[in-house]
Scaffold this active site. Structure first.
Site, PDB file in Angstrom:
ATOM      1  N   ARG A  43       0.863  -1.188   0.000  1.00  0.00           N
ATOM      2  CA  ARG A  43       0.000   0.000   0.000  1.00  0.00           C
ATOM      3  C   ARG A  43       0.896   1.234   0.000  1.00  0.00           C
ATOM      4  O   ARG A  43       1.645   1.467   0.945  1.00  0.00           O
ATOM      5  CB  ARG A  43      -0.892  -0.001   1.246  1.00  0.00           C
ATOM      6  CG  ARG A  43      -1.674   1.273   1.413  1.00  0.00           C
ATOM      7  CD  ARG A  43      -2.602   1.245   2.628  1.00  0.00           C
ATOM      8  NE  ARG A  43      -3.250   2.527   2.772  1.00  0.00           N
ATOM      9  CZ  ARG A  43      -3.084   3.358   3.797  1.00  0.00           C
ATOM     10  NH1 ARG A  43      -2.323   3.035   4.818  1.00  0.00           N
ATOM     11  NH2 ARG A  43      -3.700   4.514   3.825  1.00  0.00           N
ATOM     12  N   HIS A  95      -3.253  10.782   0.495  1.00  0.00           N
ATOM     13  CA  HIS A  95      -2.707  10.656   1.858  1.00  0.00           C
ATOM     14  C   HIS A  95      -2.196  12.035   2.260  1.00  0.00           C
ATOM     15  O   HIS A  95      -1.010  12.243   2.498  1.00  0.00           O
ATOM     16  CB  HIS A  95      -1.619   9.582   1.892  1.00  0.00           C
ATOM     17  CG  HIS A  95      -1.325   9.033   3.270  1.00  0.00           C
ATOM     18  ND1 HIS A  95      -1.364   7.675   3.553  1.00  0.00           N
ATOM     19  CD2 HIS A  95      -0.990   9.642   4.421  1.00  0.00           C
ATOM     20  CE1 HIS A  95      -1.047   7.492   4.833  1.00  0.00           C
ATOM     21  NE2 HIS A  95      -0.813   8.661   5.377  1.00  0.00           N
ATOM     22  N   GLU A 132      -7.475   8.247   6.256  1.00  0.00           N
ATOM     23  CA  GLU A 132      -7.805   8.859   7.547  1.00  0.00           C
ATOM     24  C   GLU A 132      -8.397  10.261   7.448  1.00  0.00           C
ATOM     25  O   GLU A 132      -7.800  11.255   7.924  1.00  0.00           O
ATOM     26  CB  GLU A 132      -6.551   8.915   8.431  1.00  0.00           C
ATOM     27  CG  GLU A 132      -6.003   7.560   8.804  1.00  0.00           C
ATOM     28  CD  GLU A 132      -4.901   7.627   9.861  1.00  0.00           C
ATOM     29  OE1 GLU A 132      -4.439   8.738  10.179  1.00  0.00           O
ATOM     30  OE2 GLU A 132      -4.505   6.566  10.364  1.00  0.00           O
ATOM     31  N   ASN A 188      -7.091   1.710  10.104  1.00  0.00           N
ATOM     32  CA  ASN A 188      -5.783   1.942  10.721  1.00  0.00           C
ATOM     33  C   ASN A 188      -5.990   1.945  12.221  1.00  0.00           C
ATOM     34  O   ASN A 188      -6.800   2.727  12.736  1.00  0.00           O
ATOM     35  CB  ASN A 188      -5.199   3.293  10.300  1.00  0.00           C
ATOM     36  CG  ASN A 188      -4.841   3.344   8.828  1.00  0.00           C
ATOM     37  OD1 ASN A 188      -4.904   2.331   8.125  1.00  0.00           O
ATOM     38  ND2 ASN A 188      -4.455   4.521   8.349  1.00  0.00           N
ATOM     39  N   TYR A 234      -3.933   2.133  15.945  1.00  0.00           N
ATOM     40  CA  TYR A 234      -2.699   2.328  16.710  1.00  0.00           C
ATOM     41  C   TYR A 234      -2.925   2.178  18.215  1.00  0.00           C
ATOM     42  O   TYR A 234      -2.108   1.624  18.910  1.00  0.00           O
ATOM     43  CB  TYR A 234      -2.096   3.710  16.418  1.00  0.00           C
ATOM     44  CG  TYR A 234      -1.474   3.772  15.035  1.00  0.00           C
ATOM     45  CD1 TYR A 234      -0.176   3.346  14.814  1.00  0.00           C
ATOM     46  CD2 TYR A 234      -2.217   4.207  13.938  1.00  0.00           C
ATOM     47  CE1 TYR A 234       0.389   3.358  13.552  1.00  0.00           C
ATOM     48  CE2 TYR A 234      -1.654   4.229  12.664  1.00  0.00           C
ATOM     49  CZ  TYR A 234      -0.347   3.802  12.486  1.00  0.00           C
ATOM     50  OH  TYR A 234       0.204   3.808  11.227  1.00  0.00           O
ATOM     51  N   GLU A 280      -3.119  -0.084   8.361  1.00  0.00           N
ATOM     52  CA  GLU A 280      -1.934   0.390   9.093  1.00  0.00           C
ATOM     53  C   GLU A 280      -2.004  -0.124  10.517  1.00  0.00           C
ATOM     54  O   GLU A 280      -3.054  -0.063  11.161  1.00  0.00           O
ATOM     55  CB  GLU A 280      -1.870   1.931   9.176  1.00  0.00           C
ATOM     56  CG  GLU A 280      -1.467   2.618   7.911  1.00  0.00           C
ATOM     57  CD  GLU A 280      -1.397   4.139   8.054  1.00  0.00           C
ATOM     58  OE1 GLU A 280      -1.069   4.632   9.155  1.00  0.00           O
ATOM     59  OE2 GLU A 280      -1.679   4.817   7.060  1.00  0.00           O
TER      60      GLU A 280
HETATM   61  C1  BGC Z   1      -0.968   7.962   9.145  1.00  0.00           C
HETATM   62  C2  BGC Z   1       0.496   7.793   8.802  1.00  0.00           C
HETATM   63  C3  BGC Z   1       1.344   8.081  10.028  1.00  0.00           C
HETATM   64  C4  BGC Z   1       1.007   7.050  11.081  1.00  0.00           C
HETATM   65  C5  BGC Z   1       1.811   7.167  12.375  1.00  0.00           C
HETATM   66  C6  BGC Z   1      -1.344   7.404  10.495  1.00  0.00           C
HETATM   67  O1  BGC Z   1      -2.162   8.328  11.138  1.00  0.00           O
HETATM   68  O2  BGC Z   1      -1.784   7.461   8.126  1.00  0.00           O
HETATM   69  O3  BGC Z   1       0.792   8.653   7.741  1.00  0.00           O
HETATM   70  O4  BGC Z   1       2.706   8.095   9.752  1.00  0.00           O
HETATM   71  O5  BGC Z   1      -0.353   7.157  11.424  1.00  0.00           O
HETATM   72  O6  BGC Z   1       1.545   8.363  13.014  1.00  0.00           O
END
Ligand code: BGC
Length: 440
Positions: free
Chosen positions: A75, A119, A164, A286, A288, A348
């Protein structure tokens, strides 16, 4: 690592402004990130994406790294200002040549290209006419998507429209911490609608050009109320509606969530929600970290307050590491949207680490291995519980330009020495390669 279903799509992700560099090559026009990064005080240490990982010139080596890793998909994102330097009008064929060669290079190695069309690197000329506050940008975006598909659509069939939109809205237009640096708070809400409209129009344009799998990528987070009281619950519900519901509800249900500023908003016109609800084939997610939310203080301009999550490991960024949050998110989305939820790709997931190369230049990033292993186990549990997840992409292949944090945060499976552009696969790269080799 547990076995994932046969055909599960393993990949890694990157984004144009974060890796390409070559900002003046072959007719590329300026983007909002060029302007922002060159404005003193906006990006940590004055870093810019002018050179980044020099991927524009070194892409064959980076494709080799993908091949060695054993991923089946890649991607990447396409820079709109390379394709249309002024944001509209004639296409710059040289800008498209770059992606044309990259796609061929990937296919030669049996790697599926999965481009994201946007992006965050909006052409500066488009921002100068209002950017995503201007409804016209949605139509320009669909035209750009069509132009890219006209060139690559004979080989690319899987597409991601936007990356995002919530983060672009919040950081770029509401708080001003990302490009274009506008701090409009709630006045930024048209940006949500216009991105979604552009997404829906682009889905239609891509389908008309033979696309077989079109999706959007959202940043999603499970929201944890800070305490058991009704005020924290109410604040968490508002946060959830902004972060998750604002983009998923209209796409999947045809309605916006109840939010201040959204009911009867003048920028929502008849027929828009039909466009936004144009069916997608999959949903990119995505993930995190989860978000802990409490009731706001009396002086707060926001109807919620984001609070730290304590007692868990943290990434170099200070983000809490909560692998179980990915399980909760997957099951939560399934329970919330039921049959309306399309198959999911994790587009992600990853973490930044304080990498210190040893005397031989090797990076023992065990924290990244633990992060990925934990999240993949959580994802596997979600699949076992019946959630339809079709693939997983690590953020990121390379250390790269981490937006307002410049080069201070390293998210790569591969270390980049920014002085020499030397690439060194980290321990996490070797770990992932072995794990993928053992998959069905
Ligand atoms: C984004 C990336 C970013 C990653 C880490 C995501 O919000 O799509 O571009 O580098 O998080 O912060």
């Amino acid at each position: 690592m547990p076995s994932f279903p046969p055909g599960f799509l393993w990949g890694v992700s990157t984004a144009s402004y974060q890796i390409e560099g070559a900002v003046h090559d072959d007719g590329r026009g300026p983007s909002i990130w060029d302007t922002f990064a060159h404005t003193p005080g906006r990006v940590r240490d004055g870093d810019t994406g002018d050179v980044a990982c020099d991927h524009y010139h070194r892409w064959p080596q980076d494709v080799e790294l993908l091949g060695e890793l054993g991923v089946r998909a890649y991607r990447f994102s396409i820079a709109w200002p390379r394709v249309q330097p002024d944001g509209s009008g004639p296409v710059n064929p040289k800008g498209l040549d770059f992606y044309d060669s990259l796609v061929d290079g990937l296919l030669e190695r049996g790697i599926t290209p999965m481009p994201t069309l946007y992006h965050w690197d909006l052409p500066q000329a488009t921002e100068d006419t209002g950017g995503w506050l201007n409804r016209d940008t949605a139509h320009r975006f669909a035209e750009y998507a069509a132009a890219v598909a006209d060139r690559l659509g004979d080989r690319v069939t899987r597409w991601i429209t936007l990356n995002e939109p919530i983060v672009h809205l919040a950081e770029g237009y509401a708080f001003g911490t990302h490009a274009p640096g506008r701090a409009l708070m709630f006045e930024a809400l048209p940006v949500a609608h216009h991105q979604l409209l552009g997404h829906g129009l682009a889905v239609r344009a891509l389908r008309a050009r033979g696309a077989t799998e079109v999706m959007i990528t959202n940043n999603c987070t499970p929201v944890l109320p800070a305490g058991p009281g009704p005020q924290d619950a109410a604040a968490a519900a508002v946060y959830d509606a902004f972060h998750n519901g604002l983009f998923l509800d209209p796409m999947l249900t045809g309605r916006y969530p109840e939010l201040p500023g959204m009911s009867d908003a003048p920028f929502i016109r008849d027929g828009d929600l039909d466009v936004i609800r144009t069916p997608v084939d999959a949903l990119g997610v995505n993930y995190y970290q989860p978000t802990r939310v409490g009731a706001p203080g009396a002086e707060s301009p926001l109807p919620f307050e984001v609070l730290p999550i304590e007692g868990v490991p943290q990434t170099a960024f200070g983000w809490p590491v909560v692998p179980g949050g990915l399980f909760d998110l997957m099951v939560g989305l399934r329970d919330r949207y039921g049959a309306a939820l399309p198959p999911i790709y994790i587009t992600e997931n990853g973490c930044s680490t304080d990498d210190v190369p040893d005397a031989d230049g090797r990076v023992h990033d065990t924290a990244r291995i633990d992060y990925l292993d934990g999240h993949l186990r959580a994802l596997h549990r979600a699949i076992d519980s019946g959630v339809d997840v079709r693939g997983y992409f690590v953020w990121s292949l390379l250390d790269n330009f981490e937006w307002a944090d410049g080069y201070s945060q390293r998210f790569g499976l591969v270390r980049v020495d920014y002085d020499t552009q030397r690439r060194t696969p980290k321990d996490s790269y070797a770990w992932l390669r072995s794990a993928l080799a053992a998959q069905p």
